[in-house]
Structures are given as C-alpha cells and as structure tokens.
Design a protein around this motif. Structure first.
Motif, PDB file in Angstrom:
ATOM      1  N   THR A   1      72.268  61.001 105.420  1.00 24.52           N
ATOM      2  CA  THR A   1      71.780  61.331 104.082  1.00 24.52           C
ATOM      3  C   THR A   1      70.533  60.500 103.789  1.00 24.52           C
ATOM      4  O   THR A   1      70.276  59.489 104.436  1.00 24.52           O
ATOM      5  CB  THR A   1      72.833  61.036 103.000  1.00 24.52           C
ATOM      6  OG1 THR A   1      73.123  59.633 102.985  1.00 24.52           O
ATOM      7  CG2 THR A   1      74.107  61.817 103.245  1.00 24.52           C
TER       8      THR A   1
ATOM      9  N   GLN B   1      81.280  65.033 100.675  1.00 27.97           N
ATOM     10  CA  GLN B   1      80.642  65.625 101.854  1.00 27.97           C
ATOM     11  C   GLN B   1      80.816  64.708 103.060  1.00 27.97           C
ATOM     12  O   GLN B   1      81.133  63.529 102.915  1.00 27.97           O
ATOM     13  CB  GLN B   1      79.150  65.872 101.587  1.00 27.97           C
ATOM     14  CG  GLN B   1      78.410  64.710 100.928  1.00 27.97           C
ATOM     15  CD  GLN B   1      78.002  63.628 101.880  1.00 27.97           C
ATOM     16  OE1 GLN B   1      77.847  63.869 103.071  1.00 27.97           O
ATOM     17  NE2 GLN B   1      77.802  62.417 101.387  1.00 27.97           N
TER      18      GLN B   1
ATOM     19  N   TRP C   1      73.589  67.684 108.689  1.00 32.28           N
ATOM     20  CA  TRP C   1      74.669  67.836 109.662  1.00 32.28           C
ATOM     21  C   TRP C   1      74.064  68.136 111.036  1.00 32.28           C
ATOM     22  O   TRP C   1      73.222  69.039 111.162  1.00 32.28           O
ATOM     23  CB  TRP C   1      75.608  68.971 109.268  1.00 32.28           C
ATOM     24  CG  TRP C   1      76.464  68.652 108.089  1.00 32.28           C
ATOM     25  CD1 TRP C   1      77.749  68.190 108.097  1.00 32.28           C
ATOM     26  CD2 TRP C   1      76.121  68.792 106.698  1.00 32.28           C
ATOM     27  NE1 TRP C   1      78.220  68.010 106.821  1.00 32.28           N
ATOM     28  CE2 TRP C   1      77.234  68.364 105.941  1.00 32.28           C
ATOM     29  CE3 TRP C   1      74.963  69.199 106.040  1.00 32.28           C
ATOM     30  CZ2 TRP C   1      77.236  68.364 104.551  1.00 32.28           C
ATOM     31  CZ3 TRP C   1      74.952  69.194 104.653  1.00 32.28           C
ATOM     32  CH2 TRP C   1      76.075  68.791 103.923  1.00 32.28           C
TER      33      TRP C   1
ATOM     34  N   ALA D   1      78.378  64.627 105.688  1.00 33.44           N
ATOM     35  CA  ALA D   1      77.115  64.759 106.421  1.00 33.44           C
ATOM     36  C   ALA D   1      76.957  63.635 107.441  1.00 33.44           C
ATOM     37  O   ALA D   1      77.462  62.520 107.256  1.00 33.44           O
ATOM     38  CB  ALA D   1      75.947  64.745 105.446  1.00 33.44           C
TER      39      ALA D   1
ATOM     40  N   SER E   1      81.683  69.792 105.712  1.00 32.57           N
ATOM     41  CA  SER E   1      82.025  70.306 104.390  1.00 32.57           C
ATOM     42  C   SER E   1      81.115  69.684 103.337  1.00 32.57           C
ATOM     43  O   SER E   1      80.596  68.578 103.500  1.00 32.57           O
ATOM     44  CB  SER E   1      83.484  70.008 104.050  1.00 32.57           C
ATOM     45  OG  SER E   1      83.698  68.609 103.974  1.00 32.57           O
ATOM     46  N   PHE E   2      80.962  70.408 102.242  1.00 34.33           N
ATOM     47  CA  PHE E   2      80.129  69.976 101.121  1.00 34.33           C
ATOM     48  C   PHE E   2      80.753  70.531  99.852  1.00 34.33           C
ATOM     49  O   PHE E   2      80.855  71.752  99.693  1.00 34.33           O
ATOM     50  CB  PHE E   2      78.701  70.495 101.292  1.00 34.33           C
ATOM     51  CG  PHE E   2      77.733  70.008 100.254  1.00 34.33           C
ATOM     52  CD1 PHE E   2      77.126  68.771 100.379  1.00 34.33           C
ATOM     53  CD2 PHE E   2      77.415  70.787  99.142  1.00 34.33           C
ATOM     54  CE1 PHE E   2      76.216  68.310  99.424  1.00 34.33           C
ATOM     55  CE2 PHE E   2      76.514  70.339  98.184  1.00 34.33           C
ATOM     56  CZ  PHE E   2      75.909  69.094  98.330  1.00 34.33           C
ATOM     57  N   THR E   3      81.211  69.642  98.955  1.00 32.81           N
ATOM     58  CA  THR E   3      81.844  70.061  97.712  1.00 32.81           C
ATOM     59  C   THR E   3      81.122  69.397  96.548  1.00 32.81           C
ATOM     60  O   THR E   3      81.256  68.183  96.336  1.00 32.81           O
ATOM     61  CB  THR E   3      83.330  69.674  97.680  1.00 32.81           C
ATOM     62  OG1 THR E   3      83.992  70.235  98.817  1.00 32.81           O
ATOM     63  CG2 THR E   3      83.996  70.181  96.407  1.00 32.81           C
TER      64      THR E   3
ATOM     65  N   TYR F   1      71.243  65.999 102.659  1.00 34.66           N
ATOM     66  CA  TYR F   1      72.446  65.800 103.459  1.00 34.66           C
ATOM     67  C   TYR F   1      72.251  66.577 104.758  1.00 34.66           C
ATOM     68  O   TYR F   1      71.971  67.776 104.734  1.00 34.66           O
ATOM     69  CB  TYR F   1      73.679  66.310 102.712  1.00 34.66           C
ATOM     70  CG  TYR F   1      73.762  65.795 101.290  1.00 34.66           C
ATOM     71  CD1 TYR F   1      74.464  64.637 100.987  1.00 34.66           C
ATOM     72  CD2 TYR F   1      73.105  66.462 100.252  1.00 34.66           C
ATOM     73  CE1 TYR F   1      74.520  64.151  99.677  1.00 34.66           C
ATOM     74  CE2 TYR F   1      73.160  65.994  98.949  1.00 34.66           C
ATOM     75  CZ  TYR F   1      73.871  64.838  98.661  1.00 34.66           C
ATOM     76  OH  TYR F   1      73.917  64.365  97.380  1.00 34.66           O
TER      77      TYR F   1
END
Length: 513
Positions: A123, A118, A134, A120, A142-144, A132
């Motif tokens: 955090t 990610q 943004w 972010a 993005s965040f995976t 997290y």
C-alpha cells in the motif's frame, strides 16, 4: 461498592468491656451466653462500634486488569466471569457488528476510521489518495470498504508465453488517466462505486509458462475485481506465440495476441481479445524469416521480416495510478532462425536480432507483475520452449481513510440474576493523537435489555498503563430503571480527526450486581 463493619481507632471494643458485662469470658468459653446476657451488656455500647463503607473500586479495577492479562496470555476472545465480561479484542468475537459503526480492529485495538479491510501485498499514498496493490498469484485477495466510495483501478492480466512468435501481453484495463490509443483500446473506464461492508474479490493472473509448440493453451491467466454489486472487471490473459515448422500458424488471441510462428507463409498474428484490452500479434515472414512479435497494450506486434529478423513486441502503456509512472503489458519479441526474442519488460521488447548478441536456448522471460509477453524461442535450436509471460497485477486507489467517530457495541451476555441494579465499566484506552476529554470525546454506556435502553456512566481517570495510555472507569452506575438480563455495553468516540484526535480502545470489562 460493598460494606463491612469496622471499629474506628477511637471506638475499640476492649476486653474490659466484655468482662464488665454479663457476657463473661467463662460464658464465651462454655457457650452459655443467652439473650438476657446480651441485653444486660451495657458496657458494649453502640458508641463502641461504627459501620463504615468499604470502597471496592480498586479491587474491581484489579480484577479487570488481571482479566485483560489472562486474555492476552491465553490468546482468548471475549470471555465471561460471574456477572462480568472481559474483552481484550484479540478478535471481533465480542462485538455486535450490526450495531457498531466505523469499527476498525487493528493489532488488538478498536478505533473509528474509514480504512478498508484488505490484504493487499503493498500500500502507499499519493496526494490525498491511498493505493492498494495485489501481486500474488497463489491465492485470491479481498477488499472491503469501511465506507461507500469511488475507487480507481488498474487490472493487468498475465502475459502469454513465447513459442517462436512472441507472447501477447495480458489485458490492460484501468479507470485512471485519460485519452485512448488509436480509438481501439479504451484506456479510461468509469470508476468503481464500492459499498461499505461488501467484500470484493481480487484475482491476479499468472504469466503462462511455455510448453511444447503443439500446445495453444498457454495464454496468460485472467485478472479481475469481482463483487456481488458491481460488473466484474475482468482482464484477459495474453495470447501465446505461434509455433514452429511442426505447427505452423498464428499466435492465440488474448488481452493482446501472440505473434505468429516463424516458418511458413500461412502463419498469421494472434487477434486481440474481444474486450479491446490490447492489440494483435505480428505476422511471420516467409520461409525462415523471423516470427511475429506479441501484441502489447499500446500497439500491435511487429511482423517478421524477409531479412530474417523477428518482429518487435508491441508497446506497453504507462500508468501513474500509484503516483509514479510504470509501463505495463508490453509484447514479447519474436524469434528468427538464429536468435531468440526477448521477453516483454512493459514497454514491448524488440526482437532477439536487436537485443541479443549471442544465440539463446530459450526466449526471454517477461518481467513479473507487468503482464508482458514472453519472448520467442531460438528458431535454430531447441524449438520446444519460449519465454514465460509476466504475471499480472491489480491496483485499487481511493481517498485516504480518515479518523471517524466510533460506535462500539458488544454482544449480549446473560446475567445470572435478572434486573441487576448497578454496573461498572473499565476501559484501557490510548490517545494515539491528541487527548480525549472523558465524557465528551469518549463515552460509555451499559444496558441490561440488549441495547434497547442504555444508561451512560461518568468516566474518571484511574491511572496509566503505558505512554499515552489511560485506565478509565465508572463504578456503581445505577441501572435499576432498566429491566432485563441481556447485558451489553456501548462505547462511542467523538470529534475524531486524523492526526489531531484519534482514540483507540484496547480492552473493556463490565460487571453488574
């Protein structure tokens, strides 16, 4: 391991041995030695010579270490030598992600954990969860996830700008908390079920800057969490406040509606967005009475009154998704003929009449990353500009990642000669927590058939390269039972546990012959 002829100290071939034999110095000089001379040279007996094994393990280690240094200094990805590969993990180029599990590459080392990939902007942790956040509106995030999981969210859109009426707050959507507001705004939605390896896109809506009062396009920008396998969470931008005498009417709809303009009996407050993410903007008074306040996530904007007071901005809502209560999405205060309205700071701001003691040339600007609405412009002064809406914010919260067992498999490299018989592996590891027991907590394997068959080596400790950092290796691993030329390695870690045993792999080299 290589071999080389050596004469031990107690079996040295001396000059006298040569002179006493048929191999004379004269024959050596003129090159006339023949087979018969050799056969007759009993003085150079077998007992004078000895063949001993030469251990090249240290040379192999040094070559690998030099390769690691070259990769770092040259900022190189995985690269090949003759029948050898070197990977310093500058990036993931040399790793076969499809056959690896729980692989997390952070600052040049691989370890097994369930941390998401990610970007972010901030955090933190709260209890057993990690959040997290943004806040940047300039580009998408993005965040995976590294593992399947359930995640809470808070999605706040950008606030609308004020004109004469206060700007509406951006839409407020969340799965964290409980209850509802007046049966209108659902404050709690279902958690997101996010899937390992799936990339989710984060968009943070900008707060809208004001323009001339003839424009009604100045709603805040939407915020969202979007993914191929979920229903996108989209929060609507807040509505713009209504205009002046040249453009009488209500504020625009959005997450919350903008407040109505200050002049004219036919003005009306803006309607809230259709997704029930906020409340309506307030109406204007009559004549030169105050303009309506922008709606907020917690209530409608106040109406302008006959006593020439701008309507208060609608209240915001508090969320403790990060562990501390923060109020978001307050409406901007409406102006009246004499003072400007204040920008929303999250809780919804009252009119300029209550908050301001002097005339203001423009409406108050909303606090950033709250999604609040901008304040209305001073009706008695320049009527072109209100206050800017505040930018939005997106927060995702889930269980704190834990250390996990790792499988790290490399991509294939073609051997110069098929079916090599022996292989070696050299690794640089770090005991980030606890101490890994070799061949129990960390294991290494080599394959010459693209991972169809693996042969495990026996790691041994071959020194240190820093604090809690070890060089581990195995040499002359017999892989002759395999067949092929597609060389790859596999490293596995076991018994990993956050804070008690965490093993990091910083570099790996394998060679074969």
């Amino acid at each position: 391991m290589g071999y080389i002829g050596q004469a031990p100290a107690n079996k040295v071939v001396k000059a006298a041995d040569i002179e006493d034999s048929a191999i004379t110095s004269a024959k050596i000089l003129d090159g006339t030695i023949v087979n018969a001379d050799v056969n007759a040279s009993a003085a150079i007996a077998e007992s004078k010579l000895s063949i001993t094994a030469f251990d090249d393990n240290q040379i192999q280690n040094n070559i690998a270490l030099l390769g690691f240094k070259t990769a770092v200094n040259g900022d190189l990805a995985k690269y090949n030598l003759v029948d050898q590969i070197v990977d310093e993990y500058e990036d993931a180029t040399g790793i076969d992600a499809g056959n690896s599990t729980n692989e997390s590459l952070v600052s040049g080392s691989y370890s097994g954990d369930s941390a998401p990939t990610q970007d972010a902007d901030a955090t933190g942790t709260d209890g057993g969860d990690t959040w997290y956040k943004w806040t940047d509106t300039a580009s998408t995030g993005s965040f995976t996830p590294a593992a399947n999981g359930s995640y809470d969210f808070l999605v706040i859109a950008g606030g609308g700008s004020g004109s004469f009426g206060g700007g509406g707050a951006g839409g407020f959507r969340t799965s964290y908390g409980s209850g509802s507001i007046s049966g209108r705004l659902s404050t709690v939605e279902s958690n997101l079920s996010l899937v390992s390896g799936t990339a989710y896109t984060i968009t943070v809506g900008a707060g809208r800057a004001p323009s001339d009062t003839g424009s009604r396009a100045n709603t805040g920008d939407d915020s969202s969490i979007a993914g191929s396998d979920i229903t996108d969470v989209v929060s609507l931008g807040g509505g713009m406040g209504g205009g002046a005498t040249s453009n009488v009417g209500g504020g625009t709809a959005g997450g919350s509606g903008g407040g109505a303009g200050y002049d004219g009996a036919d003005g009306s407050g803006g309607a809230a967005g259709t997704a029930a993410q906020g409340f309506d903007g307030g109406d204007n008074g009559s004549g030169e009475s105050g303009a309506g306040g922008g709606g907020g996530a917690g209530g409608a904007g106040g109406n302008g009154s006959g006593s020439v007071v701008g309507g208060a901005g609608g209240a915001g809502l508090a969320s403790s998704i990060t562990g501390s209560a923060v109020t978001y999405a307050g409406g901007g205060g409406g102006s009246y003929n004499g003072a400007a309205g204040s920008g929303g700071a999250g809780a919804g701001r009252t009119s300029g009449h209550a908050d301001w003691t002097a005339l203001q040339p423009t409406g108050g600007t909303a606090s950033p990353n709250t999604g609040s609405g901008g304040g209305g412009v001073n009706g008695g002064e320049d009527a072109d500009y209100g206050g800017s809406g505040g930018s939005g914010i997106v927060i995702i919260r889930g269980a704190t990642p834990v250390a996990a067992d790792l499988t790290l498999q490399s991509t294939d490299t073609t051997a110069s000669t098929a079916n090599p018989d022996y292989a070696n592996m050299i690794c640089l590891i770090e005991n980030a927590a606890g101490t890994a027991t070799l061949n129990t907590d960390i294991k290494g394997y080599v394959s010459e058939d693209s991972g169809v068959t693996f042969t495990q080596g026996t790691f041994v400790d071959e020194g240190t390269w820093g604090t809690n950092k070890k060089i581990i290796a195995f040499h002359d691993l017999d892989i002759s039972a395999q067949s092929g030329s597609s060389m790859c390695y596999k490293i596995t870690t076991h018994n990993q546990s956050a804070g008690s045993k965490e093993t990091k792999i910083h570099a790996t080299s394998i060679g074969w012959r």
